[in-house]
Design an enzyme around this catalytic site. Structure first.
Site, PDB file in Angstrom:
ATOM      1  N   LYS A   1       0.898  -1.095   0.009  1.00  0.00           N
ATOM      2  CA  LYS A   1       0.010   0.095   0.162  1.00  0.00           C
ATOM      3  C   LYS A   1       1.074   1.249  -0.057  1.00  0.00           C
ATOM      4  CE  LYS A   1      -4.024   1.826   2.556  1.00  0.00           C
ATOM      5  NZ  LYS A   1      -4.959   1.319   3.562  1.00  0.00           N
TER       6      LYS A   1
ATOM      7  N   GLU B   1     -11.082   6.000   4.628  1.00  0.00           N
ATOM      8  CA  GLU B   1     -11.258   4.883   5.795  1.00  0.00           C
ATOM      9  C   GLU B   1     -11.774   5.655   6.919  1.00  0.00           C
ATOM     10  OE1 GLU B   1      -7.229   3.517   5.973  1.00  0.00           O
ATOM     11  OE2 GLU B   1      -7.698   2.358   3.944  1.00  0.00           O
TER      12      GLU B   1
HETATM   13 MG    MG Z   1      -6.208   0.577   8.654  1.00  0.00          MG
END
Ligand code: MG
Ligand code: ADP
Length: 643
Positions: A68, A174
């Site tokens: 990521k 998120e």
């Molecule tokens: Mg996370």
């Protein structure tokens, strides 16, 4: 059909589904609720998740993780190479660039795979777990990304989903997902301003979300750092232990990937212990050249070595409050998300910052995947009462600027603008019979020019041939609900014609070649970068000289004869010089010429009273990294039109 939510973290991926009015976290085949984002290649097979992580110390060179942190990043990013070096892993497994380097890749051992593909393998694993759990095929998914992810990183994550055979319903932020889970779970009274503090394995996000009584989730601002998290604390510990080992035994274990991998695993474990105890012990038998390594670390020492990193989280908190135009006292709830928020020092710093306010450890590891599952259910039309009427308004935490002729930049979108966001700007051509228009889009932080990066080139092509200034082109920039920029253009004539737009991913080096870790490849990358800068400097000079000539032409008789003569003389001289030196001149030569020219022409340009809004050329030029506008010369520059 049922839709799933996936939290694709740096260290762990999680998957969940909302059904029968509640969220269920789906365990993987080992029964774990979180799957390590690890992929490994052995002589005989490919391993994903726990199996890959478990063998990492034995096979460090072919075990890929922390992907990521690489996805959507630029190949020339020095910091990224440093990151990968710090993890001391996968130099044999090759994460390859979409822009392929002309490297000699004859070595059969080398494996070519992109970050998107690696992420897609983890996503496939999550999809399979969901299918086994639900007993049906799964296609639709919502995938989460850090709010602070930029356009390219979002696009790359979406691509990873597509490679995994998923229909990505939405990319959501998120912290927004965590707020959604929080807001629907708790019986909240009245309107609340919630600060989500998400410190995970590799990324840090902080957002302020206002949750209104009518289930409206309004993101007020987002800030963070896509390269800060648990891995960085581990790296500090690893460096500390490696030094200690060297001092004790006069041996440098850094050259051994196996030893480094074992040390990193032990360092992470000691970090976890230090969250609940004040001391942790490390026992590593035969760590390097048969030498055992037994040592201790105290919580105080750990806090000291990570002090700057821990404190840096507060800068983002201040920034997000500023951007949301809120005072600390206006925050009702502070929600901790992500494994690294268990670190006592992180908690105490945050708590002190908010004057001792209590922190909420609401589902810290699973809030994000919960929210993703809820969003997936909403988007797939689930009729449960719990989620009826929920609406989310999110923002893009970066700003966008466009560059037109004469290197004038125009702000396209402010930071923390609500998305989706659409804006149209009119352009025209800057030379006769110009076949295409090249628009450069930058994104970044307004505070410092160095953080503004070229995002992309958008090429509008197949323009009908016409004198300069005649074609009227309406370009629409559209940041969609996923935070991804799309560009469309149309020619305004009696009959509006859609123009073709090509996103030039020549510069968007989304995929990374870890082969670059070899010196040869790094050298190659450096050479490429040098050439790119050289061409950019060439184009800057050419654009500048063309734009002053154009301005002088436009000024007509309003400009003194002598001034006009000077501009034309300089124009001819420079074009001649450019023609003669195109292949030999260095970046410095172009920069020098441009500086000289700016000095000479600035007084004349001032007389022409050029406006600074992009309607004419600017006497100064922007020092930002420009783009590889190869072949752009006359043909490529666009001019923003005066209304
Ligand atoms: Mg996370
Ligand atoms: P991500 O979403 O980025 O994958 P997570 O939120 O799952 O990350 O958090 C993983 C990170 O949290 C790892 O770096 C891990 O070491 C760290 N972590 C987990 N538990 C603790 C703990 N008790 N103390 C300190 N760090 C922890």
């Amino acid at each position: 059909m049922v839709a799933i939510g996936i939290d694709l973290g740096t260290t762990y991926a999680r998957v969940a589904v909302f059904q029968y009015g509640k969220v269920e976290i789906i365990p993987n085949e080992q029964g774990n609720r979180a799957t390590p984002c690890f992929v490994a290649y052995t002589d005989s097979e490919r391993l994903i998740g726990d199996a890959a992580k478990n063998q990492a110390a034995m096979n460090p060179k072919n075990t890929v993780f922390n992907i990521k942190r690489l996805i959507g990043r630029n190949c020339y990013d020095e910091k990224m190479f440093q990151d990968v070096k710090d993890w001391s892993a996968f130099d044999a497994a090759v994460v390859c660039a979409r822009v392929k380097f002309d490297l000699d890749l004859k070595d059969e051992e080398k494996l070519l795979i992109s970050p998107e593909e690696i992420s897609s393998l983890v996503l496939i694993k999550m999809k399979e777990a969901a299918e086994a759990y639900l007993g049906t095929t799964v296609k639709d998914a919502v995938i989460t990304v850090p709010a602070y992810f930029k356009d390219v990183q979002r696009q790359a994550t979406k691509d990873a989903g597509a490679i995994a055979g998923l229909n990505v319903l939405r990319i959501i932020n998120e912290p927004t997902a965590a707020a959604l889970a929080y807001g629907l779970d708790e019986n909240l009274k009245g309107e609340r301003n919630v600060l989500i503090f998400d410190l995970g394995g590799g990324t840090f996000d902080v957002s302020i979300v206002t949750i209104k009584e009518d289930k409206l989730f309004e993101v007020r601002a987002a800030a963070g750092n896509t390269r800060l998290g648990g891995e960085d604390f581990d790296t500090r510990l690893v460096n500390h232990f490696a030094e200690e080992f060297e001092q004790k035994y006069e041996k440098d274990l850094r050259s051994s990937p196996q030893a480094m991998r074992r040390l990193r695993t032990a360092a992470e474990q000691s970090k976890l212990i230090l969250s609940s105890s004040t001391e942790a012990t490390i026992v590593l038998d035969a760590l390097y050249e048969g030498v055992d390594f037994y040592t201790k670390i105290s919580r105080a020492r750990f806090e000291e070595m990570c002090d700057d990193l821990f404190h840096s989280t507060l800068d983002s908190v201040e920034k997000v409050l500023n951007d949301a135009k809120m005072d600390k006292s206006q925050i009702h709830d502070i929600i901790l998300v992500g494994g690294s928020t268990r670190i006592p020092k992180v908690q105490s710093l945050l708590q002190t910052f908010f004057g001792g306010k209590s922190l909420n450890l609401f589902m810290s590891d699973e809030a994000v995947v919960n929210g993703a599952a809820i969003q997936a259910a909403i988007l797939s039309g689930d009729k449960s009462s719990q989620i009826q009427g929920v609406s989310i308004v999110d923002v893009a935490p970066y700003l966008l600027e466009i560059e037109t002729t004469g290197l004038v930049t125009t702000k396209l979108m402010e930071r923390n603008t609500r998305i989706p966001y659409k804006r149209s700007i009119k352009f025209t051509t800057s030379s006769d019979n110009q076949p295409f228009v090249n628009i450069h889009v930058f994104e970044g932080e307004p505070a410092s020019a160095k953080d503004i990066n070229l995002l992309d080139n958008f090429l509008l092509y197949r323009l009908p041939l016409a004198p300069r200034g005649v074609p009227k082109i309406d370009v629409t920039f559209d940041v969609d609900v996923n935070g991804i920029l799309n560009v469309t253009a149309q020619l305004i004539s009696e009959k509006a014609t859609k123009l073709r737009v090509r996103r030039e991913d020549k510069i968007r080096l989304t995929l990374v070649e870890v082969v670059c870790l070899s010196d040869e490849a790094k050298e190659y990358a450096a050479e490429k970068e040098k050439e790119r800068q050289r061409i950019a400097a060439h184009n800057q000079l050419k654009n500048y000289v063309l734009s002053i000539k154009q301005a002088a032409d436009k000024a007509g008789n309003e400009l003194d004869h002598s001034d006009k003569y000077l501009v034309l003389k300089k124009f001819k001289e420079t074009i001649k010089w450019l023609d003669a030196n195109t292949t030999t001149a260095e970046k410095e030569d172009y920069d020098y010429k441009l500086k000289e020219l700016t000095k000479i022409c600035s007084a004349t340009l001032a007389k022409m009273q050029l406006s600074a809004d992009g309607s004419g050329p600017q006497p100064s030029y922007c020092g930002k990294q420009s783009c590889n506008n190869v072949g752009g010369n006359y043909g490529g520059s666009a001019v923003k039109e005066v209304d």
